[in-house]
Every structure is written in C-alpha cells, then in structure tokens.
Enzyme design. Structure first.
Site, short mmCIF file in Angstrom:
data_model
loop_
_atom_site.label_atom_id
_atom_site.label_comp_id
_atom_site.label_asym_id
_atom_site.label_seq_id
_atom_site.Cartn_x
_atom_site.Cartn_y
_atom_site.Cartn_z
N HIS A 146 0.84 -1.19 0.00
CA HIS A 146 0.00 0.00 0.00
C HIS A 146 0.88 1.24 0.00
O HIS A 146 1.95 1.24 0.61
CB HIS A 146 -0.91 0.01 1.23
CG HIS A 146 -2.03 -0.98 1.14
ND1 HIS A 146 -2.84 -1.05 0.05
CD2 HIS A 146 -2.44 -1.95 1.98
CE1 HIS A 146 -3.74 -2.01 0.24
NE2 HIS A 146 -3.50 -2.57 1.40
N ARG A 404 -6.06 -10.32 -5.12
CA ARG A 404 -7.23 -9.59 -4.62
C ARG A 404 -7.89 -8.84 -5.77
O ARG A 404 -7.22 -8.20 -6.57
CB ARG A 404 -6.85 -8.60 -3.51
CG ARG A 404 -8.09 -7.91 -2.93
CD ARG A 404 -7.79 -7.16 -1.65
NE ARG A 404 -7.15 -5.88 -1.85
CZ ARG A 404 -7.54 -4.74 -1.26
NH1 ARG A 404 -8.57 -4.73 -0.44
NH2 ARG A 404 -6.88 -3.63 -1.47
N GLU A 520 -15.90 -5.13 4.42
CA GLU A 520 -15.23 -3.85 4.65
C GLU A 520 -16.12 -2.77 5.23
O GLU A 520 -15.73 -2.10 6.18
CB GLU A 520 -14.62 -3.35 3.33
CG GLU A 520 -13.55 -4.30 2.79
CD GLU A 520 -12.96 -3.83 1.48
OE1 GLU A 520 -12.08 -2.96 1.51
OE2 GLU A 520 -13.39 -4.33 0.43
N ASP A 557 -11.56 0.71 5.44
CA ASP A 557 -12.76 1.23 4.80
C ASP A 557 -13.95 1.25 5.75
O ASP A 557 -14.83 2.10 5.62
CB ASP A 557 -13.09 0.40 3.56
CG ASP A 557 -12.16 0.76 2.40
OD1 ASP A 557 -12.34 1.85 1.83
OD2 ASP A 557 -11.27 -0.03 2.10
N ARG A 595 -5.20 -4.76 8.64
CA ARG A 595 -4.86 -3.56 9.41
C ARG A 595 -3.89 -2.67 8.65
O ARG A 595 -3.01 -3.15 7.96
CB ARG A 595 -4.20 -3.94 10.75
CG ARG A 595 -5.12 -4.70 11.69
CD ARG A 595 -4.41 -5.03 12.98
NE ARG A 595 -5.28 -5.69 13.94
CZ ARG A 595 -6.10 -5.07 14.77
NH1 ARG A 595 -6.15 -3.76 14.76
NH2 ARG A 595 -6.86 -5.73 15.60
N ARG A 727 -9.39 6.46 -1.38
CA ARG A 727 -8.92 5.32 -0.60
C ARG A 727 -8.70 5.74 0.85
O ARG A 727 -8.46 6.90 1.17
CB ARG A 727 -7.62 4.78 -1.19
CG ARG A 727 -7.83 4.02 -2.47
CD ARG A 727 -6.55 3.31 -2.88
NE ARG A 727 -6.80 2.47 -4.04
CZ ARG A 727 -7.34 1.26 -4.00
NH1 ARG A 727 -7.69 0.74 -2.85
NH2 ARG A 727 -7.53 0.57 -5.09
#
Length: 892
Positions: A146, A404, A520, A557, A595, A727
């Site tokens: 990320h 994913r 989420e 999220d 997390r 995001r």
C-alpha cells in the site's frame, strides 16, 4: 486541552524521559546534520534553520505564541525554502533511526516477556498441553505494498548503515580510533543523504514493489526467522522439557505485491505472472546459496544406512552427494526463471524445476536424520536445521501470492457472459447482474457441478472482463505452493465467493484455491455472519473448502465509512459471531485482519491489538497484513525483525492461552449505544454536512498528494467521485498532515458524553476490566497526543474560505473537548502521561514538525493562488509531506 497537546517545557525535554544513550545519539546525529548543512548550504541557511528551531522551542516552552515563528518563516526567500524544509525533514528521519535502533537494543527485555509467559503458563496448563500450542503456532504475515512508504529505497539503505554505526557506538569496549571511525562513517552517510534527492520522481511499478518485498526478506527476515525459531526452541527446551519439531514453522509470509489489483489498473495478469516468477527465481537463488554452503560443510563420511541406500554407489562424501540433486534442481530453476523473465523460454528445461518444498526438503531432512543417528546432533542442529526451517517458512517463492480483486469485477464478467449466452431457464429474467441472490446462487452451483465448460472459446467481452479471466488463467498455470488465497474486496453475498470458484474452475484450476471474502463497510460487517452461515450450509462449498476457511475483516474502509468506534465494535461483533458459527459447523476459521499502520486504519501496537480480540478468535492462528512503511519499521533490520517476531508470538500465545472473558451484557449494551451515537455524529459531519467536502479539499493537501510517487496504486479506486471514492490511505494521510487526525476520533466525544451521562459506573467498569475497550481508549489518547489545534487553525486561516470555517472551528472544539474528557476519565494532567517516552519524543519533534507544517501551508497557498509553483518549491512541498509523516511516525 492546550493548543498543542505536546506542551512540555523545552528545558525539560532535554532532561527527562529519554534514555541517556538515545538522547546522546539524537544529539550526535543533529550535530552532524548541522555540520553538513553548514558545509553545503552556507552560514545564512544554517542560521535561519537554527533561528526557526529556537523559535519553535520557545513556542513549546510557552515563552511566546507562534507569531514570531510565522514571521520568521514568512521572511524565508524562495531559494531558501527547499534546504530549510530538507533540514527539518532529515532531522526527523535521523531521530526515527535513533529511536528504532534504541528499541532494537533492548531485545533482552522482549525475550524475557516470552520466557516469563511460558513460565507462567506451564504452571497452569502443564508441559504437554502448552507444548502442543507452541508447536502448532501459525502466524501468517501478509506483506502489502500500500502506498504508505514515502522513503526512497536508496535512502533506506543509508539509514540502515546509520543504525549499524549507532549500534556499534553502543558497545562499551570500543577503542578511541574505533569510535572515531564510526563517527566519521556517520558524517559521511549524512552527507551522502543530504546530496541525494529524497523524493521519488517516478512511481514505483508493482514489480518494483515486489522486488522491495523480496529484498526485505533477503536482507533481514532470511536470518531473523531461523534465529527466532532457534530462540523459541531454546525456551521450549528450558520451560517445556523438549524443543520444537524440526519442521516447526510458527511464521509464514505471504504477499499482495503484484497480486492486489483492487482499484489498481497497473496490476495486470502479466504483472502477476512476472512477480511470481521473480519470487521463484529469488527463492531458488537464496536456497541454492545456502545449500552449496551446506554441501561444503557436511564433509563427514559416516552416514546412516537410510541415507547410503539412496546413493547409487559407495561415497566418501555421502551428505554432499545426497544434496547434489537438489542443488542441480535449484540451479536449473534459477536458469529457467531467469530465461522466462527474459522471454527466452525455449532455452530451458521447465520439466525439472523447483515447484514444491518436498523436492528439496526431503534430501535435507534425510541428511538431518542421518547425522542424528550417527551421533552428530550438534552438526545437525546447525545451519542444516536453519535451512530446513527456512524452507518451511518461505516455500518455493518466499511469499506465496494472494490475488485480490473487487467483487464487482466478477459480477461484470458473469453479466456479460450470461447476456451473450442467453441461457435457457434464465433468458426471461435478464442477465446475471439483474438476478436476485437466490437466482445467482442457483446458477453458480449448477455450473460448478456441471462437467460441461461454460466459457466459449471466443466471445465479445470487455477489456476489464478479459483481464479478470486472463488473471484466472495465469493463476491456474502456477504451482500450488506459489499461491495462497483469492481475496474478494467488498464481498457482500455468498454468490461473490461462488462466482470466483466458478471463474477459476472455467480457467483450468486443478485445485481448490481458498476464496476469502473481505467484509469492509459497516453493512458488510453486519452481514458477514449470515453470509458465511449460508455458505457453510452448502454441500458443494463444504466439499470445496474442506472445513478450512479464512475470512478477512477490513479495518480501513469500515472506519472511513462509519467512524472508528462504530467500525471497531462492528468488527468485534462480526468476529464473535463468525467464530461461533464456524464452531457450529466444525470449520477451522482463520480471521484475516486487514490492518493499516495508523490507528484510523486499524493500526496500533501488536500486543494491544491481539489482547483485544474476542475470546476464542485466535486459537494459535492469525493472519495480519503488514503495510507500507510498517514493514520497514518492524522487519527492515534483523534485530528489529527478531523483536517483532517475538512480540507476535508472545501476543498470540497470550490471546490463545489466556483470552479475556466475553464482555458483560451491560458492557455490550452500553458500547452498542455508544457506537450508534458515534456513527450518527460521524456521518452527520462526513456525509450530511454540505460544507464538509469543500472544507476537507481546501484544508488538507489531499489534491496534492498525487505529487508524491508513493506507490503503484492510484489514490482513488475510481477516476471519478468525491471523498467516498478516496482510498482510506490518502484519507488518513491528508488529515494527519494537517494535524487534526480526524478519522480516528470523530464522533467519539459524543459517545463518551452519552456513556458518562447514561451509565457512568458501567463505563468505568469497562475501562478498568475490559481490555478491548481499554486498548481502544489508549489508542484514542495516542491519536489526540499527535494532534495540534494551533497548527490546524493556521491551515484553516490561510487555506479555507471563510464561509466554511465554522465547520473547522466546531471540529477543533470537539477535539479539545474530547481531550479534556479523556484527561478527566483517566485522572491525568496531560495527554500521554502514562507514556512519558512517547510524550517527550513528540515534544522533541515538535520544533521540527511545526515549521514543516507552516511551510506546507505557505506552499499550498502559493500553488493554489497561481495554479503552479517552481520545480524547487514543488519539491519542497513534497518534502514537507514526507517530513510531517516522519515526525508523526505515520503515513497512512
């Protein structure tokens, strides 16, 4: 609550709380940076930096307000902005290095915690039961790319060398010339850093991110993992009377780098294939190096009958000869993978490559058994044992890949397919997207049971659908051990899981890849137990999953959707119910915790996170993402990685062996009401207040974050849309930059006031006796400790239109009131009184972070006024972003 929550007097900052060695190292690095600044930028810049720092300290000490500091910063000339911003940024980076190196130096304390835990538990459970738990520990760490790592790789390497020198300086036996050598090394490294551009000019590709993940394994975890397992083995022998099994693998590592395509168009099926190949090449290279060293060391001539029987003829080096086929296999794999990556598949033998652990593991285990039978246990327990344990932890490509994808993408494929096929029995009710959930399930189960192929050889599909199917075909071609799970983002119904299974089947998958729904949003979390209950009732799915199930809980999220408290309580309830339902069906459930690094995205200390899990939800097994800069903070150096592994094992054992009791009914009732109050307060601002979006967009550098080449992924899932499409990472990043930290606390003040009014005794009982809630409150206090009302108010005064400023004034008032509430509840004079080291380090950093904030405001104001700024000023703006992140020890 003061304007700045870090308001220790400056003279105290240098005198209390920071350990002597840490304070000395921070001072040394600061002096060397000053020398470098003076050498390269001159006396004028050096003096301005010192004047700004002094004014900042005066603000902290309460000797003056921030106006003199602002006046000084406003006098900075354009040509001076960049070096001044860089100087404060680099000091904060250097302070981080010193703090991290100091933390690694207290390794013995962390090891003692694990030893003490085993000692306590053996008295309660007995050696055999405790050994069973320890021997079957399963901690799965998923490395994700990320976009939160703001530091360039080339600087990370230099920072590591600085940490090595600081570690050497900690030794008490250094001679004067050795001290001088290390200090000269530090001076040289700091000069190298100063003359290196700290800002990336181009975004890393998904393949670059994967290479970085492999590099962390090679440089740190490759050694730290067997070292820690050896340490745990020693503690087991000491406390339990027997060591770990040879094949013990308490840790497994996985990756999303190159597999996470949710909202990232840069991760294609070609990228996924290349990343898997790179992993196989890297794994074979590392194992080959180890195995060649072992072949040289295992020179003894005596061997067991079992081993000798495997050799074609008499041998004077039986161990070496036993390992040679594995060496040849790995050599061929390195050549094969290298040629594949170069597009030269025709020149290699793909039939003889490393695809399963056992191809190498069996020879290594045979050597181990033989050495033990010949009385050479000590030799067997040396590097050979480490090699076997590496094989078990890292497998055929170091980090098996998770794939994913957003659930909507699968729906789109099936919608296009069913519209094209005009399937009998379904034609009258439209195509897949128009069907209700029972119709979708019926169709999917029918096709999953069918022996006929569903996909035509050629049919008119969109590029998006073609990419989904191409990805499934790439997955189907990989060795089973190269892959892990298929994760469905925004999973909402059982059909989302069945759809993936069908697409994989139609793409030629020969084994049942675990399909993981990721729940989420708040609604998805509430629905998760009923979704899994329905799946586990299906005979087809029972057979497919074979009693094993991983379910992913989304933290980022859900918090963005509902606020931190409502999301946290929804996550807790979902996990409770999932565990109960799984037990009912005899399903071995693994909860996968998505997390982030920050509290607003589910982050926080591992031990607190594990201790606050619902009872019975860990059971020795847990799966957790490690994201962005947290990978470097936790695993970037061998000693730090060792400590992190020890912390994970200790926390896992605590949650497994001594879980807290389920919350009392009155606690559950009160927190349910509090979460509803919090949810309403949060959404009334974020969703319902018409001023919120313009306020957020003008106050924060959200629009400018794209200037930072943080990662391969866009800041938004979709190119259109407002805050809702942003995001969670840039959402948190933006609020952290302006020191308001809104995602982690908004709505909590109203919830606390409700609880203190309606049920003060129950609330106090929760705070004292419920670790889940106590941990939440501690993290909330930490978030407030990093906020700064005065700095935030300056952003607003300079960047926000007067018409929407009342919203900001209300938010700061809410935050101030929340701070006072926490102080009252905890009986403290200042925030973080219970954590004086963090309290002091924040105070030490404040004179360096605040100027970066004020410079950022000025640069944002200039850019927005004229639409652009010079290249040097734009670079300075990026430096302020990275510097503030370093100062807060958080990105996203």
């Amino acid at each position: 609550m003061s304007h700045s929550v870090s308001s220790q007097p400056a003279e105290l900052v240098s005198a209390i709380n920071l350990p002597d060695s840490l304070r000395d190292h921070v001072r040394l690095l600061g002096e060397l940076l000053g020398d470098t600044l003076l050498k390269h930028e001159g006396a004028k810049i050096f003096k301005k930096v010192e004047d700004i720092r002094t004014q900042g300290k005066n603000v902290i000490a309460g000797a003056q307000d921030d106006q003199p500091l602002l006046s000084l910063l406003s006098s900075v000339e354009d040509a001076e902005v960049l070096p001044i911003a860089r100087s404060f940024n680099q000091f904060l980076n250097l302070a981080n290095i010193a703090e991290q190196e100091y933390s690694a130096s207290i390794e013995a304390d962390i090891s003692d915690h694990l030893d003490a835990l085993l000692s306590r538990q053996v008295d309660k459970l007995g050696k055999d039961k405790l050994a069973e738990v320890v021997n079957t520990l399963k901690i799965e760490l998923v490395l994700t790319a990320h976009p939160t790592e703001v530091t360039r790789r080339t600087l990370i390497h230099k920072y590591d060398k600085i940490a090595d020198s600081l570690s050497s300086l900690r030794r008490a036996d250094l001679l004067p010339h050795e001290i001088s050598k290390e200090q000269n090394s530090l001076s040289r490294l700091i000069e190298e850093i100063w003359t290196t551009d700290e800002i990336r000019n181009e975004r890393p590709t998904a393949v670059d991110e994967a290479r970085w993940g492999f590099a962390v394994i090679e440089s740190s975890l490759w050694q730290a993992v067997p070292d820690f397992i050896r340490h745990l083995d020693g503690l087991s022998r000491k406390r339990l009377g027997a060591g770990l099994p040879l094949n013990a693998a308490p840790f497994s590592f996985y990756s999303w780098m190159g597999g996470d395509r949710d909202g990232n168009p840069n991760v294609t099926h070609d990228v996924t294939q290349k990343v898997i190949l790179l992993g196989r090449w890297m794994a074979a290279t590392l194992y080959l190096k180890d195995l060649k060293l072992l072949a040289g060391e295992l020179s003894m001539s005596t061997a067991s009958h079992e081993l000798l029987a495997q050799l074609p003829s008499a041998s004077t080096t039986p161990y070496r000869d036993t390992l040679m086929p594995a060496i040849h296999l790995l050599e061929n794999t390195v050549e094969w993978a290298d040629n594949q990556l170069r597009g030269q598949d025709a020149y290699t033998n793909s039939a003889h490559v490393f695809t399963e652990r056992k191809q190498v593991l069996e020879a290594a285990q045979l050597c181990y058994r033989s050495l033990c039978s010949e009385g050479l246990q000590e030799i067997a327990d040396g590097p050979l044992m480490d090699f076997i344990r590496r094989l078990n932890c890292f497998g055929v490509n170091l980090v098996p890949l998770d794939v994913r994808q957003d659930g909507e993408r699968h729906i789109k494929v099936l919608d296009e397919l069913t519209a094209y096929l005009e399937m009998p029995g379904y034609r009258d009710v439209g195509s897949y997207s128009q069907w209700d959930e029972p119709q979708r399930q019926a169709f999917l189960l029918e096709q999953l049971d069918s022996k006929r192929p569903l996909l035509p050889r050629e049919w008119p599909m969109s590029e998006d659908s073609k990419e989904v199917l191409d990805t499934c075909r790439v997955i189907a071609q990989q060795p089973r051990e190269a892959l892990s799970h298929y994760v469905i983002s925004m999973a909402q119904q059982p059909s989302d899981v069945l759809a993936v299974a069908l697409l994989l089947k139609e793409s030629g998958m020969r084994w049942n890849m675990p399909v993981v729904p990721l729940f989420e949003t708040l609604d998805d979390l509430d629905r998760a137990p009923s979704v899994m209950n329905r799946l586990w009732q299906m005979h087809w799915y029972q057979t497919y999953s074979a009693g094993d199930q991983t379910v992913m809980i989304g933290y980022s999220d859900s918090a963005k959707d509902a606020g931190k408290l409502a999301a946290t309580w929804a996550q807790y309830k979902a996990q409770e119910q999932l565990v109960s339902i799984a037990d009912k069906y005899g399903v071995k459930l693994v909860l996968f915790h998505g997390r982030g690094g920050t509290v607003g995205r589910g982050g926080g200390p591992v031990e607190k996170a594990m201790a606050s899990q619902p009872p019975g939800s860990v059971k020795g097994v847990i799966r957790v993402t490690e994201q962005g800069e947290m990978i470097r903070y936790k695993f970037g150096r061998k000693r730090v990685a060792f400590n992190s592994l020890s912390t994970y094992v200790t926390a896992n054992l605590m949650a497994t062996l001594a879980p807290d009791a389920a919350p009392k009914p009155e606690w559950r009732e009160l927190i349910e009401q509090m979460s509803k109050v919090s949810l309403h307060a949060y959404r009334s601002v974020v969703r319902e207040n018409p001023d919120f979006v313009p306020y957020f967009r003008s106050l924060t550098p959200e629009q400018e974050l794209n200037k930072l080449a943080l990662g391969s992924r866009p800041a938004k899932r979709k190119s259109t849309g407002g805050v809702e499409s942003l995001r969670a990472i840039p959402w948190v990043f933006a609020w952290m930059q302006v020191r308001l930290n809104l995602p982690a606390w908004l709505g909590m003040g109203q919830a606390l006031k409700f609880a203190l009014k309606q049920a003060p005794d129950t609330f106090q009982d929760m705070l004292v006796a419920w670790p889940f809630f106590a941990s939440y409150m501690d993290l909330l206090e930490m978030v407030l400790g990093k906020a700064d009302l005065q700095v935030n108010a300056h952003y607003e005064s300079q960047l926000v239109d007067a018409s929407v400023r009342p919203l900001g004034q209300q938010l700061r008032a809410d935050l101030a009131e929340l701070g006072e509430l926490i102080l009252s509840i905890k009986g403290q004079k200042q925030l973080l009184d219970h954590d004086p080291v963090l309290q002091t380090t924040l105070s030490v950093r404040k004179p360096y972070v605040d100027p970066l904030n004020f410079l950022q405001v000025e640069l944002l104001k200039r850019e927005r006024k004229v639409g652009s700024i010079s290249a040097d000023l734009e670079r300075a703006l990026k430096v302020t972003m990275t510097g503030i992140s370093a100062g807060m020890r958080n990105t996203g």
